[in-house]
Design a protein around this motif. Structure first.
Motif, PDB file in Angstrom:
ATOM      1  N   VAL A 181       0.838  -1.204   0.000  1.00  0.00           N
ATOM      2  CA  VAL A 181       0.000   0.000   0.000  1.00  0.00           C
ATOM      3  C   VAL A 181       0.870   1.250   0.000  1.00  0.00           C
ATOM      4  O   VAL A 181       0.618   2.203  -0.772  1.00  0.00           O
ATOM      5  N   PHE A 182       1.893   1.278   0.833  1.00  0.00           N
ATOM      6  CA  PHE A 182       2.759   2.456   0.902  1.00  0.00           C
ATOM      7  C   PHE A 182       3.512   2.671  -0.410  1.00  0.00           C
ATOM      8  O   PHE A 182       3.769   3.823  -0.800  1.00  0.00           O
ATOM      9  N   SER A 183       3.857   1.595  -1.092  1.00  0.00           N
ATOM     10  CA  SER A 183       4.565   1.732  -2.364  1.00  0.00           C
ATOM     11  C   SER A 183       3.685   2.368  -3.423  1.00  0.00           C
ATOM     12  O   SER A 183       4.192   3.056  -4.323  1.00  0.00           O
ATOM     13  N   GLU A 184       2.370   2.171  -3.339  1.00  0.00           N
ATOM     14  CA  GLU A 184       1.457   2.759  -4.315  1.00  0.00           C
ATOM     15  C   GLU A 184       1.425   4.283  -4.219  1.00  0.00           C
ATOM     16  O   GLU A 184       1.100   4.956  -5.199  1.00  0.00           O
ATOM     17  N   TYR A 185       1.758   4.824  -3.046  1.00  0.00           N
ATOM     18  CA  TYR A 185       1.633   6.267  -2.819  1.00  0.00           C
ATOM     19  C   TYR A 185       2.962   6.926  -2.472  1.00  0.00           C
ATOM     20  O   TYR A 185       2.973   8.028  -1.929  1.00  0.00           O
ATOM     21  N   GLU A 186       4.067   6.284  -2.792  1.00  0.00           N
ATOM     22  CA  GLU A 186       5.365   6.866  -2.459  1.00  0.00           C
ATOM     23  C   GLU A 186       5.647   8.106  -3.308  1.00  0.00           C
ATOM     24  O   GLU A 186       6.231   9.086  -2.826  1.00  0.00           O
ATOM     25  N   THR A 187       5.228   8.089  -4.574  1.00  0.00           N
ATOM     26  CA  THR A 187       5.492   9.239  -5.440  1.00  0.00           C
ATOM     27  C   THR A 187       4.489  10.367  -5.207  1.00  0.00           C
ATOM     28  O   THR A 187       4.840  11.545  -5.338  1.00  0.00           O
ATOM     29  N   GLU A 188       3.257  10.051  -4.891  1.00  0.00           N
ATOM     30  CA  GLU A 188       2.222  11.049  -4.610  1.00  0.00           C
ATOM     31  C   GLU A 188       1.639  10.766  -3.222  1.00  0.00           C
ATOM     32  O   GLU A 188       0.597  10.120  -3.099  1.00  0.00           O
ATOM     33  N   PRO A 189       2.281  11.226  -2.182  1.00  0.00           N
ATOM     34  CA  PRO A 189       1.841  10.894  -0.819  1.00  0.00           C
ATOM     35  C   PRO A 189       0.472  11.500  -0.515  1.00  0.00           C
ATOM     36  O   PRO A 189       0.161  12.629  -0.924  1.00  0.00           O
ATOM     37  N   PRO A 190      -0.371  10.767   0.186  1.00  0.00           N
ATOM     38  CA  PRO A 190      -1.664  11.326   0.611  1.00  0.00           C
ATOM     39  C   PRO A 190      -1.487  12.294   1.766  1.00  0.00           C
ATOM     40  O   PRO A 190      -0.437  12.327   2.422  1.00  0.00           O
ATOM     41  N   LEU A 191      -2.504  13.082   2.003  1.00  0.00           N
ATOM     42  CA  LEU A 191      -2.443  14.022   3.121  1.00  0.00           C
ATOM     43  C   LEU A 191      -2.551  13.295   4.452  1.00  0.00           C
ATOM     44  O   LEU A 191      -1.870  13.638   5.417  1.00  0.00           O
ATOM     45  N   VAL A 192      -3.397  12.277   4.515  1.00  0.00           N
ATOM     46  CA  VAL A 192      -3.662  11.559   5.762  1.00  0.00           C
ATOM     47  C   VAL A 192      -3.643  10.061   5.483  1.00  0.00           C
ATOM     48  O   VAL A 192      -4.193   9.597   4.475  1.00  0.00           O
TER      49      VAL A 192
END
Length: 663
Positions: free
Chosen positions: A413-424
């Motif tokens: 899951v964290f790898s999916e958002y490493e380039t575009e991090p979520p706010l929360v």
């Protein structure tokens, strides 16, 4: 380059993006005194002739706005000040055009924001004068619409979210057309259940009032007041719906009389056997084991042998639920029920008309700012909220750190958002598959979070850009130490700091603007005008164990459960029979099982259990649905058959979606 002194002064709200690009006066300008001056490019507003409004003429309008709508009391000197202000700003058409009432509504709202819940008495002192001076700066007449309201954006930064930004920053960005540059984390606030301000509902005034700080050991009458407050809130909400409103025309005709739906108190049934009625109250269980309905006027035994639930495939009915019953009163003293329904929901825009001035979260944003009638300040907040389309929230449920594949699923899951991090990023318990009190103590529990900290070190971009929120479950300390993993009271305290030191060190090393927040269960998120409630609870299996069965032997919602559970803790099954409407228990019930066999609640903190928008229940499949403009999401369980599942929420559109990925 300084502006030419010969140019007209710019208005205070105008902020040119490039001041040096402001055109200078033409060098060919003549000095002929008879040459006409150049026309201003700013649209001219018509002049309004001031009038003098008598006190007795404005008094009923001011009473309707200040007292009826905003629960404020006007003194004579304040009314005289408002007469002069309305007459000067709105002119002779102040009543016919509705501009005077809108102006008074702006004054009342701004007074509420400045004075808070304690400013019930409005006098003609410096407080009201400062409000009027602030509205005078607006310059435009308010006789058009709420969207063209006064400029009330001059609010201190400390009044909003406790961050380093304020309404003046958003207003400047809105004027410059650069709302994308607004920092969203500055308008994010997590409200703990034990620190949220408390409001008590006054049934006489039909308004919320500021209440003292609650206690873990409240007086005995708090239990009675809890259900009475819930009844009053739901009852006045029902009376606002079209179904229960009396017709405005004469009800002399038989057709009009039949169309009116009336809720009858239980005490009014005496001596009226054989007649049909609509009752509203709370389902309960009497000391003798009979199913009853209670309201403030009394109680009555129910007969559900021929009852039908509405809707048949979408509602749970358990003791403690408030419902509407359609049936007939019998000579035996029982009430034979034909249909059972739940109170209809009310949209937020409708609630704003009654409670719009209340700031329930204590973050400086009132309820009315989330709708179109929230004035200029709410309009700017909503515009900034919708412009930040890149902002995402992640909700991950049942993160059992000792479970097989949990860390691999989190890494995916964290790898999916490493380039575009979520706010929360919200991680919801249980963080241990076995209760801490029965799994060998606190050492092993701390090691699970140490493993999570090692995983987070591999994602420095995520830890430096996102806010991580941890919401505990039943197996997390300290509640599990005494309950052994069984359901405990709500709300629950955050996970103690003794287990979180390693994770906090990871966020300290990243030197990001955000950090890890250890929240209570439930807790709330304030983001611009949105309010997000997060609660971790096995509510559906609890409903299933305690549901009232109607004609069908199987409850229609049982198919929705991924892991149905027929018995309660330690084999105690609660089955409410339909035929004789009697509650039977395999074992001798405890006093709590007789009336509330569902869940324990800290009575002084029940105000946090009214709304659940993010409800993490691992026994239900992940889902995201919208009901009456309220978006409800359930992230379910993180690991399901070598698949990682979570919910991604976009606050700019108010929608969430279920995501999954193999690992």
């Amino acid at each position: 380059m300084p502006l030419d002194k010969g140019k007209s002064k710019l208005p205070t709200f105008f902020r040119p993006k490039f001041p040096w690009a402001t055109p200078n006066p033409s060098s060919q300008q003549t000095s002929d005194p008879y040459e006409p001056l150049p026309q201003s490019t700013r649209p001219q507003t018509p002049r309004i002739l001031a009038v003098e409004i008598p006190l007795n003429v404005l008094r009923p309008v001011a009473f309707r706005v200040f007292t009826k709508k905003h629960n404020l009391t006007l003194k004579s000197d304040a009314l005289a000040l408002l007469c002069s202000f309305v007459g000067r700003r709105c002119g002779a058409e102040w009543r016919d055009s509705g501009a005077g009432e809108k102006l008074l509504d702006e004054v009342a709202r701004q007074w509420r924001r400045n004075e808070g819940a304690n400013g019930v008495l409005v006098d003609g002192g410096e407080g009201l004068k400062s409000v009027i001076r602030g509205l005078e700066v607006g310059g435009d007449s308010v006789g058009l619409s709420r969207e063209k309201s006064f400029d009330i954006t001059e609010v201190p930064s400390s009044a909003l979210y406790g961050g380093g930004a304020g309404m003046d920053d958003i207003a400047a960005a809105a004027d410059a057309g650069e709302l994308e540059d607004v920092e969203p984390c500055a308008y994010l606030k997590v409200i703990d259940a034990f620190s949220q301000p408390k409001f008590a509902y006054n049934p006489l005034k039909k308004q919320f009032e500021k209440a003292p700080k609650p206690s873990l050991l409240p007086p005995p009458q708090t239990k009675t007041q809890l259900f009475r407050t819930r009844y009053n809130l739901l009852h006045q909400r029902l009376l606002r719906t079209e179904t229960f409103q009396l017709p405005t025309f004469s009800a002399a005709s038989s057709s009009a009389a039949k169309a009116v739906n009336r809720l009858t108190p239980i005490s009014n049934l005496l001596g009226r056997s054989g007649q049909s009625f609509l009752l509203f109250g709370m389902l309960g269980v009497s000391p003798s084991g009979l199913l009853i309905l209670l309201d403030p006027s009394g109680e009555i035994v129910l007969d559900l042998s021929i009852a039908t639930a509405i809707p048949e495939d979408g509602s749970w009915f358990t003791p403690g639920c408030f419902c509407i019953l359609d049936g007939a009163f019998e000579e035996t003293g029982k009430f034979t029920v034909f249909t059972v329904g739940q109170p209809c929901a009310e949209r937020r825009a409708t609630s704003v008309e009654v409670f719009g001035h209340v700031d329930f979260l204590g973050n400086g944003v009132t309820l009315d700012m989330s709708v179109s009638s929230g004035g200029q300040q709410g309009r700017i907040l909503r515009k900034a909220e919708k412009s930040l389309e890149h902002v995402k929230y992640l909700f991950i449920g049942e993160v059992e750190l000792d479970g097989k594949g949990t860390l691999r699923a989190l890494r995916k899951v964290f790898s999916e958002y490493e380039t575009e991090p979520p706010l929360v990023v919200v991680l919801m318990g249980n963080f241990c598959s076995v209760a801490m009190g029965s799994s060998g103590g606190s050492v092993g529990y701390k090691e699970y979070f140490d493993q999570l900290a090692s995983l987070l070190q591999d994602f420095p971009t995520l830890t430096s850009s996102s806010t991580f929120i941890f919401v505990p479950g039943d197996n997390d300390p300290w509640a599990s130490t005494f309950s052994g993993g069984a359901s405990t009271t709500l709300p629950r305290k955050p996970i103690p700091e003794i287990f979180t030191t390693r994770i906090k060190r990871v966020f300290t090393q990243s030197r990001g603007p955000n950090s890890a927040i250890w929240a209570s269960n439930p807790c709330r998120i304030g983001y611009f005008t949105q309010e997000i409630v997060m609660c971790r609870d096995d509510i559906f299996s609890r409903f299933q164990r305690n549901a009232i069965n109607f004609k069908k032997s199987d409850h229609p919602m049982e198919d929705a459960l991924s892991q149905p559970e027929a018995t309660g803790d330690e084999g105690e099954e609660i089955d409410i029979k339909t035929k004789n409407t009697k509650v039977s228990y395999p074992h001798s019930p405890s006093p709590l099982d007789r009336f509330y066999g569902i869940i324990g609640i800290l009575l002084a903190f029940t105000r946090y259990l009214v709304l659940q928008l993010v409800l993490a229940d691992p026994r239900m499949q992940p889902s995201a649905i919208t009901y009456e403009s309220c978006h409800v999401m359930n992230p379910g369980k993180l690991v399901q058959r070598r698949m990682a599942r979570w919910v991604e929420y976009s606050p700019s559109i108010g929608k969430g979606k279920v995501c999954e990925a193999g690992f």
